[in-house]
Motif scaffolding. Structure first.
Motif, mmCIF file in Angstrom:
data_model
loop_
_atom_site.group_PDB
_atom_site.id
_atom_site.type_symbol
_atom_site.label_atom_id
_atom_site.label_comp_id
_atom_site.label_asym_id
_atom_site.label_seq_id
_atom_site.Cartn_x
_atom_site.Cartn_y
_atom_site.Cartn_z
ATOM 1 N N CYS A 78 45.595 53.627 29.128
ATOM 2 C CA CYS A 78 45.460 53.831 30.646
ATOM 3 C C CYS A 78 46.654 53.307 31.225
ATOM 4 N N GLN A 79 47.821 54.170 31.718
ATOM 5 C CA GLN A 79 49.024 53.813 32.143
ATOM 6 C C GLN A 79 49.076 53.597 33.485
ATOM 7 N N PHE A 80 49.471 52.640 34.080
ATOM 8 C CA PHE A 80 49.722 52.354 35.637
ATOM 9 C C PHE A 80 51.098 52.130 35.895
ATOM 10 N N SER A 81 51.731 52.779 37.006
ATOM 11 C CA SER A 81 52.907 52.360 37.402
ATOM 12 C C SER A 81 53.107 50.965 38.192
ATOM 13 N N GLN A 82 54.006 50.163 37.675
ATOM 14 C CA GLN A 82 53.989 48.755 37.719
ATOM 15 C C GLN A 82 53.956 48.525 39.588
ATOM 16 N N PRO A 83 55.025 49.510 40.374
ATOM 17 C CA PRO A 83 54.721 49.140 41.774
ATOM 18 C C PRO A 83 53.588 49.567 42.442
ATOM 19 N N ALA A 84 52.939 50.625 41.942
ATOM 20 C CA ALA A 84 51.411 51.085 42.643
ATOM 21 C C ALA A 84 50.342 49.982 41.993
ATOM 22 N N PHE A 85 50.432 49.458 40.863
ATOM 23 C CA PHE A 85 49.465 48.757 40.564
ATOM 24 C C PHE A 85 49.700 47.349 41.361
ATOM 25 N N ALA A 86 50.872 46.831 41.658
ATOM 26 C CA ALA A 86 51.292 45.616 42.355
ATOM 27 C C ALA A 86 50.718 45.842 43.672
ATOM 28 N N ARG A 87 50.915 46.892 44.499
ATOM 29 C CA ARG A 87 50.186 47.201 45.485
ATOM 30 C C ARG A 87 48.848 47.032 45.755
ATOM 31 N N PHE A 88 47.994 47.754 44.648
ATOM 32 C CA PHE A 88 46.813 47.855 44.509
ATOM 33 C C PHE A 88 45.910 46.410 44.370
ATOM 34 N N ILE A 89 46.688 45.304 43.484
ATOM 35 C CA ILE A 89 46.197 44.137 43.701
ATOM 36 C C ILE A 89 46.236 43.273 44.942
ATOM 37 N N GLU A 90 47.151 43.413 45.799
ATOM 38 C CA GLU A 90 47.210 42.870 46.832
ATOM 39 C C GLU A 90 46.003 42.775 47.699
ATOM 40 N N ASN A 91 45.605 41.640 48.116
ATOM 41 C CA ASN A 91 44.435 41.378 48.800
ATOM 42 C C ASN A 91 42.998 41.438 48.336
ATOM 43 N N LYS A 92 43.194 41.337 46.663
ATOM 44 C CA LYS A 92 42.244 41.490 45.856
ATOM 45 C C LYS A 92 42.007 40.145 44.999
ATOM 46 N N PRO A 93 41.833 39.081 45.808
ATOM 47 C CA PRO A 93 41.909 37.702 44.986
ATOM 48 C C PRO A 93 40.971 37.853 43.654
ATOM 49 N N HIS A 94 39.561 38.551 43.641
ATOM 50 C CA HIS A 94 38.873 38.621 42.487
ATOM 51 C C HIS A 94 39.519 39.178 41.229
ATOM 52 N N LEU A 95 40.335 40.094 41.503
ATOM 53 C CA LEU A 95 41.116 40.751 40.535
ATOM 54 C C LEU A 95 42.333 39.936 40.062
ATOM 55 N N LEU A 96 42.805 39.266 40.961
ATOM 56 C CA LEU A 96 43.930 38.317 40.663
ATOM 57 C C LEU A 96 43.238 36.973 39.503
ATOM 58 N N ARG A 97 41.933 36.748 39.867
ATOM 59 C CA ARG A 97 41.417 35.870 39.197
ATOM 60 C C ARG A 97 40.950 36.196 37.584
ATOM 61 N N ARG A 98 40.496 37.549 37.702
ATOM 62 C CA ARG A 98 40.314 38.142 36.427
ATOM 63 C C ARG A 98 41.801 38.087 35.533
ATOM 64 N N ILE A 99 42.825 38.750 36.221
ATOM 65 C CA ILE A 99 44.129 38.636 35.224
ATOM 66 C C ILE A 99 44.345 37.388 35.047
ATOM 67 N N ASN A 100 44.213 36.226 35.945
ATOM 68 C CA ASN A 100 44.387 34.773 35.672
ATOM 69 C C ASN A 100 43.694 34.465 34.181
ATOM 70 N N GLU A 101 42.306 34.796 34.253
ATOM 71 C CA GLU A 101 41.348 34.509 33.306
ATOM 72 C C GLU A 101 41.964 34.957 31.849
ATOM 73 N N LEU A 102 42.536 36.168 31.844
ATOM 74 C CA LEU A 102 42.833 36.953 30.807
ATOM 75 C C LEU A 102 44.234 36.139 30.146
ATOM 76 N N THR A 103 45.115 36.032 31.142
ATOM 77 C CA THR A 103 46.333 35.330 30.969
ATOM 78 C C THR A 103 45.965 33.979 30.209
ATOM 79 N N VAL A 104 45.038 33.133 30.873
ATOM 80 C CA VAL A 104 44.787 31.935 30.031
ATOM 81 C C VAL A 104 44.237 32.191 28.600
ATOM 82 N N ARG A 105 43.483 33.038 28.592
ATOM 83 C CA ARG A 105 43.023 33.302 27.181
ATOM 84 C C ARG A 105 44.304 33.829 26.220
#
Length: 239
Positions: free
Chosen positions: A114-141
């Motif tokens: 599933c491919q996401f445009s970088q600018p569109a996805f960057a806008r999507f994750i704004e104001n979604k701290p729960h998604l940012l936390r999930r991304i951070n969890e995967l990054t730490v892993r």
């Protein structure tokens, strides 16, 4: 390396029905957010050995792996290849602090993303701290896996490296699919060698020795861990 010219197509599957959602960044999203995400993603399919993205290529998209296995590698200045990992369904790829990809991703067998445009996805994750936390969890892993890989490439014998790889790969597949009688190995022995910093001859000799010692049983495209406890002990370097 074969660069793919595949065109992405709109996803016809609702994100709520995605079989890998619970393993991916999307697990943090509620139903309304998933419906919003559906309009951003496009499905793309790649044949074996096709390149999803290449080292030093401009980063324009992020990729959520839906099906198949990806070979992740860096080409060294002298032309040698170092495989840095193998991606499985649910892995999210392409996020980087630079404007270019630091490694390449090739398909091992048929792959769907599933491919996401970088600018569109960057806008999507704004104001979604729960998604940012999930991304951070995967990054730490991923960071932890990278550190484990550095240790693996260090002061370990060939037997320890191969056993550790087999146990680690089994554990990742069990997490994704549940208990397995056999451990599929879609990658070739050269791939394993390039991941472990060994020669293909050393990998082949080591697998044969482990089979002769009744630790594993080799089958086409897979291995059976006949004695998982011994394999785990070899992988930890305690034998």
């Amino acid at each position: 390396m074969k660069i793919s010219l595949v065109a992405a197509e709109a996803s016809g599957q609702p994100c709520t029905d995605c079989s890998v959602r619970q393993f991916s960044v999307c697990a943090a999203l509620d139903k309304a957010e998933l419906r919003e995400l559906e309009h951003l993603g496009r499905h793309a399919h790649f044949s074996s050995c096709e390149t999803v993205f290449a080292q030093e290529e401009m980063t324009t998209s992020f990729y959520n792996l839906l099906e198949g296995v990806l070979r992740l590698y860096k080409l060294l200045p002298d032309g040698r290849r170092q495989i840095v990992g193998f991606a499985l369904p649910g892995d999210f790829l392409g996020m980087t602090t630079s404007a270019r990809h630091s490694f390449s991703a090739d398909a091992i067998g048929p792959v769907a993303v599933c491919q996401f445009s970088q600018p569109a996805f960057a806008r999507f994750i704004e104001n979604k701290p729960h998604l940012l936390r999930r991304i951070n969890e995967l990054t730490v892993r991923e960071l932890s896996q990278a550190q484990d890989h550095m240790v693996l490439l260090g002061r370990r014998s060939a037997e320890e490296k191969v056993a550790s790889f087999l146990i680690g790969w089994r554990d990742r597949l069990v997490h994704l699919r549940g208990p397995l009688k056999r451990v599929p190995l879609p990658m070739c022995r050269q791939d394993i060698a390039d991941f472990l910093g060994l020669t293909i001859e050393t990998v082949s000799r080591t697998l044969t020795k482990l089979e002769r010692d009744r630790v594993i049983e080799i089958a086409p495209g897979s291995v059976n861990l006949v004695d998982p406890a011994r394999a785990e002990a070899f992988g930890r370097g305690v034998m």
